[in-house]
Design an enzyme around this catalytic site. Structure first.
Site, PDB file in Angstrom:
ATOM      1  CE  LYS A 121      -2.233   3.480   2.121  1.00 36.30           C
ATOM      2  NZ  LYS A 121      -1.768   4.464   3.113  1.00 36.30           N
ATOM      3  CG  ASP A 140      -7.102   2.915   1.444  1.00 38.77           C
ATOM      4  OD1 ASP A 140      -8.165   2.398   1.056  1.00 38.77           O
ATOM      5  OD2 ASP A 140      -6.865   4.120   1.306  1.00 38.77           O
TER       6      ASP A 140
END
Length: 210
Positions: A121, A140
């Site tokens: 991420k 996310d």
DNA sequence: CTCCCGATAT
DNA sequence: ATATCAGGAG
């Protein structure tokens, strides 16, 4: 409507709703964005920006973070939560950057994820945002939730969700899709009381009401 | 799977 | 009171 058609429609409407979607963290160098993204775990951008406004001038570059007094840095990072963990990550990341990459932020996801405190991420945020590289899709908590509710994926692990999304979204749209979907999740498809009445894809979402 | 951490929404 | 939040490490 199959997932591919749904993804195309969603993308089209995201373009209208969030034409200038981008990450809202403040930064002036790729290294600063990397630090800010590490600090952003379980914390709003607004709070991160408040902290980095004083932290970035105080610690200019990886050398300064690597050499910083740990207790002092912990105090500076405290408002972002998880401050001991984040201090450790930022210092270890800075040292690894100096040792392995000459202090420069690498431009591949494989290199980035070798850094302490950096997983897919964070790496995707840096590559998509600072270098405009479609290395992957930011997944996310928001992107995960939105993708599941819309029916773009049935997976639950971020990495598996990212794989599904990369098949559904054209690569040249990846750097837009992530940040725009985050905004949709943050303001409309919220975790607790999603604002389905105001949703741009309420006509194609399996989730009605609630 | 648990832990790290504090602010805010519900 | 408790769930959740721009996660990742051990």
């Amino acid at each position: 409507m199959n997932p591919a058609e749904k993804a195309a429609l969603f993308l089209e409407r995201l373009r209208e709703a969030h034409p200038d979607a981008r990450y809202e963290l403040n930064w002036s160098t790729p290294f600063e964005l990397l630090v800010a993204t590490i600090l952003a775990a379980q914390c709003t951008d607004e709070r991160v920006n408040r902290v980095t406004a004083t932290v970035f001038p105080k610690y200019p570059g990886p050398r300064a973070f690597a050499d910083a007094d740990t207790a002092a840095l912990e105090e500076d990072l405290k408002p972002t939560g998880f401050f001991k963990q984040k201090t450790k990550s930022v210092q270890a990341m800075s040292r690894a950057l100096l040792d392995k990459f000459g202090g420069e932020v690498p431009r591949t996801i494989d290199e980035l994820v070798t850094l302490p405190g950096v997983a897919r991420k964070t790496a995707n945020v840096v590559l998509n945002t600072a270098f405009n590289l479609p290395s992957g899709i930011i997944v996310d908590t928001h992107v995960a939730r939105v993708s599941q509710r819309l029916g773009l994926t049935k997976k639950d692990k971020p990495e598996a969700i990212e794989e599904d999304l990369m098949k559904l979204v054209p690569q040249e749209q990846w750097t837009f899709f992530g940040p725009a979907t985050v905004l949709h999740g943050r303001y409309t498809c919220t975790a607790k009381k999603p604002k389905c009445d105001d949703c741009i894809v309420k006509d194609v979402c399996p989730r009605i009401g609630v």
